[in-house]
Design an enzyme around this catalytic site. Structure first.
Site, short mmCIF file in Angstrom:
data_model
loop_
_atom_site.label_atom_id
_atom_site.label_comp_id
_atom_site.label_asym_id
_atom_site.label_seq_id
_atom_site.Cartn_x
_atom_site.Cartn_y
_atom_site.Cartn_z
N GLU A 113 -5.18 -8.64 0.64
CA GLU A 113 -5.92 -8.33 1.87
C GLU A 113 -7.39 -8.10 1.54
O GLU A 113 -7.70 -7.49 0.52
CB GLU A 113 -5.41 -7.04 2.54
CG GLU A 113 -4.11 -7.17 3.28
CD GLU A 113 -3.65 -5.86 3.91
OE1 GLU A 113 -4.49 -5.04 4.32
OE2 GLU A 113 -2.42 -5.66 3.97
N GLU A 121 0.80 -1.23 0.00
CA GLU A 121 0.00 0.00 0.00
C GLU A 121 0.83 1.27 0.00
O GLU A 121 0.73 2.09 0.91
CB GLU A 121 -0.97 -0.01 1.19
CG GLU A 121 -1.99 -1.11 1.12
CD GLU A 121 -3.11 -0.97 2.15
OE1 GLU A 121 -3.02 -0.08 3.02
OE2 GLU A 121 -4.07 -1.75 2.08
C1 BGP Z 1 -4.38 -2.02 5.30
C2 BGP Z 1 -3.01 -2.35 5.82
C3 BGP Z 1 -3.01 -3.34 6.93
C4 BGP Z 1 -4.19 -3.25 7.87
C5 BGP Z 1 -5.50 -3.02 7.15
C6 BGP Z 1 -6.65 -2.69 8.05
O1 BGP Z 1 -4.39 -0.70 4.86
O2 BGP Z 1 -2.20 -2.86 4.81
O3 BGP Z 1 -1.78 -3.26 7.57
O4 BGP Z 1 -3.96 -2.43 8.93
O5 BGP Z 1 -5.41 -2.02 6.20
O6 BGP Z 1 -6.62 -1.34 8.37
P1 BGP Z 1 -6.95 -0.78 9.80
O7 BGP Z 1 -6.00 -1.45 10.72
O8 BGP Z 1 -6.73 0.69 9.69
O9 BGP Z 1 -8.37 -1.12 10.06
#
Ligand code: BGP
Length: 477
Positions: free
Chosen positions: A378, A166
């Site tokens: 993800e 990301e």
């Molecule tokens: C993505 C990241 C992850 C994770 C996920 C959930 O942007 O790659 O590392 O954190 O989002 O986000 P959050 O933890 O802000 O809910």
């Protein structure tokens, strides 16, 4: 669904070093930019840090055993750069290397294919201190050096690699809205230059990788939020196009084509914030684009796009990091676009739009535009989970969310997309960068909150559900 996923489909789940490992200063690990940043009061929810996280560093065998029992086909995790190179370069920390070697061997022992992310946001603090980290072009060679070292170390064991996680998110949060390290605010020119350095680091890493592992698979993971125009009013349709060029294609076009989208570049040039691109840079980006094997996609939500007047909203708005529904604000680029809520879709407690069909939309768009295989690196639901007195976690809402997304993914495959893997976020509960421990994503509940906990692991209902999905290769969807 009548159909199943293709044979050898990689049903997976994901994590990131900082969010699970803990052991932030053990066995020779160097500090990362996050280890420092979280010390600034008010930066994270209830001042949470990754010092202990969910202690995966000491419990990885237990975690991998849970993966094996579930039947997980692939586990995506990241390597912490400062664990291998405490100073970012120079001396290697053998103990850090050994941790990942043991983790990889444990995965292989259980037939779980390791998928390794080289950079999931934890930069060696030493490089931040020495030359401002990503702000300096010096970082490119240091990153490639680190990556090359790791490739050589795990060659023959790890086939799937993700260069950068990301890029669009960590640069935006780091240089535009100050919420991630280095915490800079509205440094737009620097933001685009930093991105350019990250692109070069990615590209040179891809070139190095193909020398070392010509048969290996490599790509970047992009946080893709596909967009829908608010309506057919031409000004809104144009805003959607501009949004895509500035917020999506700016990254995906570089990964896949090795060049910036021209209209976005022209807009930024006029604004005086476009990055400097040398002829040599351009050819490196092009060469790497020819070599990448897949587009990695982190999919959480879609965006609605509407024209935003010059005196309209900016991207500097309150974000919901508490889980109090409705506390987030609309953001946008004045004179170009804004992103109002979608009246047709529900949202999570953190105001993230829930749109399973957006995942199919994302795959089809990538297939049409880039004709690349896709790795969903993800996808998942952050929610408040409750553990009952019997140590059960009835997360039917997560099952519904994932089921609906996988259904759409299977449709995308049916409609022509080549999808290699689907990784949920996340396997165990873990630390959310800005939202603490209360925003849970895992199949495995970790007894841990902002104050502490036993760190014991408990299987949620979704654990057993995903186990069946994997066993039947998607037939239960
Ligand atoms: C993505 C990241 C992850 C994770 C996920 C959930 O942007 O790659 O590392 O954190 O989002 O986000 P959050 O933890 O802000 O809910």
């Amino acid at each position: 669904m009548e159909k199943t996923m293709p044979k050898n489909f990689l049903w997976g789940s994901a994590s990131a070093a900082y969010q699970i490992e803990g052991a932030y200063n053990e066995d020779g690990k160097g500090l990362s930019n996050w280890d420092e940043f979280v010390k600034i009061p008010g930066k994270t929810y209830k001042e949470t840090t990754g010092e202990l996280a969910v202690d995966h560093y000491h419990r990885f065998k237990e975690d991998v055993a849970l993966m094996a029992e579930m039947g997980l086909k692939t586990y995506r995790f990241s390597i912490s750069w400062p664990r291998i190179f405490p100073e970012g370069k120079g001396e290697v920390n053998q103990a850090g290397l050994k941790f990942y070697e043991d983790l990889i061997d444990e995965c292989l022992k259980h037939n779980v294919e390791p998928m390794v992310t080289l950079y999931h946001w934890d930069l060696p603090q030493a490089l931040e201190a020495e030359y401002g980290g990503w702000e300096s072009p010096q970082v490119v060679d240091d990153f490639v050096h680190y990556a090359t070292y790791v490739f050589n170390a795990f060659k023959g064991k790890v086939n799937y690699w993700i260069t950068i996680n990301e890029q669009n998110i960590f640069t935006n949060f780091g240089w535009m809205n100050g919420m991630h390290p280095p915490g800079k605010f509205n440094e737009e020119k620097l933001y685009y230059q930093v991105n350019h350095h990250v692109f070069l680091a990615h590209a040179k890493t891809v070139l190095a990788f193909k020398e070392i592992m010509p048969e290996g698979k490599i790509g970047a993971s992009f946080a893709y939020s596909p967009s829908y125009a608010l309506d057919c009013k031409p000004i809104n349709a144009m805003a959607k196009m501009d949004f895509d060029n500035l917020k999506n294609y700016w990254w995906m076009d570089v990964y896949a084509y090795g060049r910036y989208p021209r209209s976005a570049y022209t807009y930024l040039e006029k604004k005086g914030v476009a990055p400097v691109v040398t002829t040599e840079d351009a050819s490196i980006l092009k060469e790497a684009a020819r070599l990448i094997d897949f587009m990695g996609v982190n999919y959480y939500q879609t965006s609605v796009v509407e024209y935003n007047p010059l005196d309209g909203v900016t991207q500097f708005a309150e974000m919901n990091t508490t889980g109090k529904k409705g506390s987030g604000q609309i953001t946008g680029e004045p004179g170009v676009y804004k992103n109002p809520p979608n009246p047709y879709l529900a949202t999570t407690d953190w105001d993230w739009t829930i749109d399973p069909s957006g995942l199919r939309f994302a795959c089809k768009e990538i297939t049409s535009r880039y004709d690349l295989p896709i790795v969903i690196s993800e996808n998942g639901l952050g929610a408040f989970d409750e553990k009952t007195g019997e140590n059960e976690i009835h997360d039917d809402y997560r099952i519904a969310y994932l089921n609906a997304h996988i259904y759409e993914l299977m449709k995308a495959v049916e409609e022509g997309s080549e999808v290699w893997a689907y990784c949920t976020w996340s396997f165990t509960d873990l630390l959310s960068w800005l939202n603490g421990y209360q925003k849970r994503y895992g199949f495995v509940y970790v007894d841990r909150d902002e104050e502490g906990g036993s760190l014991d692991r408990y299987k949620k209902d979704s654990y057993y559900w995903y186990q069946e999905v994997i066993r039947t290769n998607g037939a239960t969807i």
